[in-house]
Each structure stands twice: as structure tokens, then as C-alpha cells.
Design an enzyme around this catalytic site. Structure first.
Site, PDB file in Angstrom:
ATOM      1  N   SER A 555      44.279  35.894  37.183  1.00 22.97           N
ATOM      2  CA  SER A 555      44.749  34.609  37.670  1.00 22.97           C
ATOM      3  C   SER A 555      43.599  33.875  38.366  1.00 22.97           C
ATOM      4  O   SER A 555      42.566  33.614  37.737  1.00 22.97           O
ATOM      5  CB  SER A 555      45.950  34.808  38.604  1.00 22.97           C
ATOM      6  N   HIS A 670      53.638  35.179  33.967  1.00 22.63           N
ATOM      7  CA  HIS A 670      52.319  35.221  34.594  1.00 22.63           C
ATOM      8  C   HIS A 670      51.895  36.642  34.937  1.00 22.63           C
ATOM      9  O   HIS A 670      50.702  36.925  35.081  1.00 22.63           O
ATOM     10  CB  HIS A 670      52.300  34.348  35.848  1.00 22.63           C
TER      11      HIS A 670
END
Length: 699
Positions: A555, A670
Site C-alpha cells: 500500500s 485492499h
């Protein structure tokens, strides 16, 4: 007028042509297009064939699965109305069970688990790829709940009402279709809701810009509008705090990702803006006092309240008072609001501690330390739920999780502990400090077998993140599990002769808001410099060498990895780049990216793109550089960080003539995975990649 419009359209088309000419891989941003997915499948096939055929992969996968699906993991839960509620996944329950047990039986180590929702059975019965999301229940009775279900793990999800007495979804109850939604219970028949209400309902970041009061029996479209924020704000967020017999309703307006403007809804429905600074986070309400964590200094009514402090704001009188003023070495990381006291979890030089705070009208807030083991990670597992009893956990890289029950009088007893997932005999953990480019001392943790560390020049993996106030702590295991956690790192890497390093670089919250603030926007390079300083310290002290040093981040940490690839590739032999931000010129135009401009800046503003462009990995990839063979991974279903970042990075690397590995899970959000088996596979892929790059081919 027509001539003017034509001129504008011509200019716009010219601009698009320029962008497409400079970025031939925009088509990879079409997430579900057949062309893009064909490319993904081809990359997966090529990379998986090589990585999964490595003789070490099968054992690594087996090791990861043994940890991730172990029945020996602690069943953490939160106390509500005399019951402990827990979400559990194992090999037999891949999607998971939501269940509960009596507090006393749980405390005595004999929980009588009652299944509330079997998400595997639900998905099978309804023919849907359901992944459990959040659960919101009405306190204190804790009977009426809203259950979030997503398709494959996306942030956008459905919400359905569930009755804990009948253990069934409520026919004709509250229901929200797929969207990025937030809600809070006011009472049995009322919700405050932020969702996609239709036209102009979302901000440019893709989040709700309107909060409405939705009454049972009314259509969603007829819900009363309470507040609408600007389209360029990040979000409008409903907050409801139940404090004894009182209920306090708020709407949080987010001008940026980190800024919060709190508006209290009065009994007459009118909104009153609270006088708190924008960088303040509400933790709850206790006896009519709202508890806030300050991320900036606040001067109010002749008193100064320091950044990083915990303060109380009386919602009736408007008076403020200090609860806990953190020192320069401390960072408040968690606050639990009980029936009559607070549980505060904080760091001191990145070591976890906890204390109980009670309010005395004459003496102010009084603290009592909660006696826990030293030198590890402390977390609040449960606080509140109609009691002052609490549960906290302790762990470190070599010490498995222990769960402690804390009574209202602060009596602490260990009620459960995880058996070790590997034999940590001879494994050492040490905190060290490196000196960054500007002279700042940056801590890091190093984990390895004593003999390996003494011999030196060991295969080493350095983990980093450095952003969004997220501290990197030496945890043994937590959900969702990550390769750098002690249980997985110890079993899969350290016991096989490797070294694991955790980097506490600026951008996180290891030393409070100032540590985060130091690496914002034009100062982003400080986080990168901190990471490089640790890498160089590892090399200079003989722990490892560039040919044996690998790095890992996901991320925002994936952006960090991209910066390391383009800025200092000669330092590394392996770079694991997970669900990354990579194209910082377009990040604010992809999914939730616009909400992060408070962290990175706005690339559409020339002055801000000037500093972003210096580190944006996509624009800084070049030919004929000493790039190692990187591993890129992402998820098709990730609707937070766009998979186009990883896809375009791989395509650009291929164009420049570099070899790489690429893996994209077709589901998983995610987190990159949708269940424990998928997570075990990806973890094994990451570790086999490091074995190949840092230890060579299997014999």
C-alpha cells in the site's frame, strides 16, 4: 460562445492525447476489461509457474497455512452485555464464523461458542462471494445489528439488518445496496447513514457527502437530510455515542483525510460545530465529556493543550481539560471508553503500555498503570460494552499473544495464551537506531538467530510503511496476518537462517503526531531517507550486504518500495511491492486516491507536483539501472488502491527490459486476499521470492 466551447474541447483532446502518448498503459486502469484481465492472467501464469515450482514453495505454504488456520490462535473478542463476540476463521471455516460466548466461561477458558452467522454457509446458500465486513450493533442491549457484506472483499459493500435474538436477517429490515457506506444506530428504529444516495451524492474521493436520518419503515430516499458536505471534502461520517442513558449524535465532516470537523446534532435537530481543532480525533463520550486525541496544539479559553495529548471536552459547559499529556517519547495509540473510566494504550519508545484513567471532580483525571509484561506490543481487545472490565493483549516478535483480563479495580490476570508456532530458542530481538540524512535518530527492530547475527552477512528482509499515522510494531500475530509478523517471520524465514527488520520511519505514529507530520507532502523524502539510513546501517554493521538485502512494503509501503527501487536500487537484491501506489501523477484520479492528498499533496497543482514528481516511481523508472528482479502483487477487487498502479509498473518495467514477478489475485480487496488459504498462498509466494533472490536456487 460556440467557438469558445470548441476551443476548450480541442485543448482538452490535445491534453488527453499528450497524456496517452506519455502513458501508453492507461488501458491497464480498466479494471475488469478483457484486454487488461488477459494481460493479468498471462502475467500470473508466467510468474506462478516459476515461483510455485520452486521446491521450497510447498513447505512454505504448509507453514503459512498452519499458522493462519491454527485452532491454537487466540479467539479475541469484545464484551457486550455479558457476552464476548468473536469472528473466527480456520481451515473448515474459510469465510468465517461470527459467534459469542458467556463472559465468565470465556474468562475461565471454557467458552461455549454459539454461532450467530456462518459466512461460508451464507455465501453458499445465496450463491454469492460474501466476505464479512464491519458489524454495527445497538448498545447496550446488543440485539439489533447491521452486517456489512462485500463481494470478494471490496470496500464497497451491502448492509443488512440482523436480529441477535432470532439469529436471522430481518425481513423488511434496514438494507443498503452496494456502496461505500457508513452508519450508526440512534435507537431501535433509527439510523444515521452516509451512503450513495444518488446523483451528486459522493465526494471526489468516492465517499458519502451526505448524512441522513433513516427511520424504520420509511424508504431510503425519504430519509431526512441532516448535513451535506462539499464535493471536494473527503467525506461526511455519522457518529453516535451511547453514554449511559444519554445518546449523543454527531456528523464528522472531513475537509481532508486527516482533518475532522465535528458537528453535534441537538435535540431540536440543529447542528452545532464543536470548537476543536481540525486535527483531533474523537474517542468516545464518558459522563457527557467527549474524549479527543489532539494531533495539533490547541489554545482554548486561556489554556494550551499540546499536540499528542488526550483531552476531555464537556458537551454541556464547553469546558476542556487534560486527561493525559504524552511526553516526547510517548504516543497514544488507543482509547477504550468503559462504563465509568478510560483504558488508554500508548507507546513509550515504541514499547507498549496501558493505563486506566478515572475522572475525579476535585482532582481531575487520575491514572493507574495496568501491570503488563514489558518490551512488546500492547493492544486493547475490549473496553466498554456496559462494564469497566476490560481485556488487553501482549505480544512481541518471539512471544506469542497473551490475553489479560483487567477488572474494574485494575486487577490483572492472564486468561489465555497462544502456544508458540515455532521454537524461538536462540532467536534474538533487539531495538537499534540509525541516523537519517537530517540527523534524526530512527529506531528499528532486528530479529534473527543469535548465531546468524554473530556470523553476519545474513539474508535480510527489511519491512517499512511510513505513513498515515500507522506505527510498525513488533507483533507476533494479528489478523490480517502479514509476512513481517513474528509467527510467520520466525517459522518461515528466521528459523531457516534469515533476518527480519522492522523500520519505524517517519510518517507513522511511533512518536506521536509529530512523527507523522514530519513526512507529510513536501517532506515525504524524509520517510525514504529514514528507510535508506536503516538499510545502510544494516550493511555498515555487518548484518547483511546489498547482495543479501531484500525489502518489503504494501500500500503506502508499496510506494516506499517504488521509491527505493528508483532511488537506491544498488542497495537491494529483492523488492516486494504489494498493492502499491506507484503512479503519483494520477493517484488522485483513481478510486479513493483523492482522499489522500492530505498525505502526499495534489499532483494537479504545479508547485506540489514539483516535489511529488521527484519520487513518483512510475515517472522515475529508467533503462539501464541496477534494478533487482522485483515482485509486484495486487488484487483485482481492490477498490481502495487501484490495481492499475501495480499493472502499469510491471508494464513499464517490461518495456524497459527488466524481468519481474507479478501476481494479481482476482478477488480480495485492499488486503489482497479474501480468505486464509489465499493469504497463505500469497505469503508463501513472497517468502519463496526472497529465498530465490537472497539465498539462491534450491539445491
Amino acid at each position: 460562445m460556440k467557438k469558445t466551447i470548441a476551443a476548450v474541447m480541442t485543448a482538452a483532446m490535445a491534453a488527453m492525447t499528450t497524456v496517452n502518448a506519455s502513458d501508453p498503459y492507461l488501458w491497464l486502469e480498466e479494471v475488469e476489461s478483457e484486454q487488461a484481465l488477459d494481460w493479468v492472467r498471462a502475467q500470473n501464469k508466467r510468474s506462478l509457474a516459476e515461483l510455485e515450482s520452486d521446491p521450497r514453495f510447498a513447505d512454505l505454504y504448509k507453514d503459512a497455512l498452519s499458522v493462519l488456520t491454527s485452532d491454537a490462535r487466540l479467539a479475541y473478542g469484545a464484551i457486550h452485555n455479558g457476552q464476548v463476540y468473536n469472528f473466527w476463521q480456520d481451515e473448515a471455516h474459510v469465510r468465517g464464523l461470527w459467534r459469542r460466548a458467556d463472559v465468565e466461561r470465556y474468562r475461565n477458558g471454557e467458552p461455549d461458542w454459539e454461532t450467530l452467522i456462518d459466512f461460508d454457509a451464507l455465501a453458499k446458500a445465496e450463491g454469492e462471494n460474501w466476505i464479512k465486513g464491519d458489524i454495527a450493533c445497538l448498545s447496550p442491549a446488543y440485539r439489533h445489528c447491521m452486517i456489512e457484506l462485500s463481494d470478494g472483499g471490496k470496500d464497497a459493500a451491502y448492509w443488512r439488518e440482523f436480529d441477535l435474538e432470532t439469529k436471522t436477517f430481518v425481513e423488511g429490515g434496514f438494507y443498503l445496496p452496494e456502496a461505500k457506506s457508513w452508519l450508526a444506530w440512534v435507537d431501535v428504529d433509527t439510523l444515521l447513514v452516509g451512503t450513495d444516495w444518488g446523483a451528486d451524492a459522493l465526494t471526489t474521493s468516492g465517499y458519502p457527502r451526505q448524512v441522513r436520518r433513516w427511520k424504520r419503515g420509511a424508504s431510503k430516499g425519504d430519509a431526512e437530510i441532516i448535513m451535506t458536505v462539499g464535493v471536494d471534502d473527503v467525506w461526511a461520517f455519522p457518529v453516535v455515542e451511547h453514554d449511559g442513558d444519554d445518546t449523543y449524535e454527531f456528523i464528522l465532516r472531513g475537509p481532508s483525510f486527516f482533518e475532522r470537523e465535528y458537528h453535534q446534532i441537538g435535540a431540536d435537530g440543529a447542528l452545532a460545530k464543536l470548537p476543536l481543532p481540525l486535527n483531533a480525533d474523537m474517542q468516545g463520550v464518558l459522563d457527557g465529556v467527549a474524549i479527543f486525541l489532539l494531533r495539533e496544539d490547541w489554545a482554548y479559553r486561556g489554556h494550551d493543550y499540546a499536540q499528542g495529548s488526550l483531552i476531555g471536552y464537556d458537551l454541556k459547559t464547553g469546558e476542556a481539560e487534560n486527561v493525559f499529556a504524552a511526553s516526547d517519547s510517548q504516543s497514544i495509540e488507543g482509547v477504550g471508553v468503559g462504563k465509568s473510566s478510560l483504558i488508554v494504550q500508548y507507546l513509550d519508545d515504541v514499547s507498549g503500555k496501558a493505563a486506566r484513567f478515572s475522572r475525579n471532580k476535585k482532582r481531575g483525571w487520575i491514572s493507574k498503570d495496568i501491570k503488563l509484561p514489558a518490551n512488546g506490543v500492547v493492544a486493547i481487545v475490549s473496553a466498554g460494552g456496559g462494564t469497566d472490565d476490560a481485556m488487553v493483549s501482549f505480544e512481541n516478535l518471539t512471544t506469542p499473544d497473551s490475553l489479560f483480563y483487567v477488572t474494574a479495580k485494575n486487577k490483572v490476570s492472564k486468561i489465555a495464551e497462544t502456544p508458540p508456532f515455532y521454537d524461538a530458542t536462540g532467536v534474538m530481538v533487539e531495538q537499534r537506531f540509525a541516523t537519517s540524512a537530517d540527523g534524526t535518530k530512527v529506531p528499528y527492530f532486528i530479529m534473527g538467530q543469535d548465531a546468524v547475527l554473530k556470523q553476519g552477512n545474513a539474508p535480510t528482509i527489511q519491512y517499512g510503511y511510513g505513513g498515515f499515522l500507522a506505527p510498525i510494531l513488533p507483533a507476533y500475530y494479528e489478523d490480517p496476518a502479514r509476512p513481517q509478523h513474528g509467527a510467520l517471520a520466525g517459522l518461515m524465514w528466521v528459523k531457516r537462517g534469515g533476518v527480519m527488520v522492522l523500520s519505524n520511519i517517519r510518517g507513522g505514529s511511533e512518536y506521536g503526531p509529530r512523527w507523522h507530520e514530519a513526512a507529510l507532502k513536501e517532506n515525504r523524502q524524509r520517510a525514504f531517507d529514514d528507510f535508506i539510513a536503516i538499510s545502510e546501517d544494516l550493511i555498515e554493521t555487518g548484518v547483511t550486504s546489498p547482495s543479501k538485502l531484500g525489502i518489503i512494503g504494501r500500500s503506502n509501503g508499496g510506494l516506499l518500495m517504488g521509491a527505493m527501487l528508483t532511488q537506491r536500487p544498488e542497495l537491494y537484491a529483492a523488492i516486494d511491492i504489494g498493492v502499491p501506489l506507484f503512479d503519483m501523477k494520477r493517484y488522485n484520479k483513481l478510486l479513493a486516491g483523492a482522499s489522500w492528498m492530505g498525505e502526499y499533496g495534489n499532483p494537479d497543482i504545479e508547485e506540489e507536483w514539483a516535489y511529488i514528481s521527484k519520487y513518483s516511481p512510475y515517472q522515475n523508472l529508467k533503462a539501464d539501472q541496477p534494478y533487482p528482479k522485483v515482485l509486484l502483487y495486487t488484487s483485482t477487487k481492490d477498490d481502495r488502491v487501484h490495481p492499475g498502479h501495480a499493472r502499469k509498473a510491471a508494464a513499464r518495467l517490461a518495456e524497459l527490459g527488466y524481468d519481474f514477478y507479478y501476481y494479481e489475485n482476482i478477488e480480495g480487496g485492499h488486503g489482497g486476499t479474501a480468505n486464509q488459504k489465499q493469504l497463505a498462498r500469497r505469503t508463501a509466494l513472497e517468502y519463496v521470492y526472497f529465498f530465490r533472490q537472497l539465498m539462491g536456487e534450491a539445491e
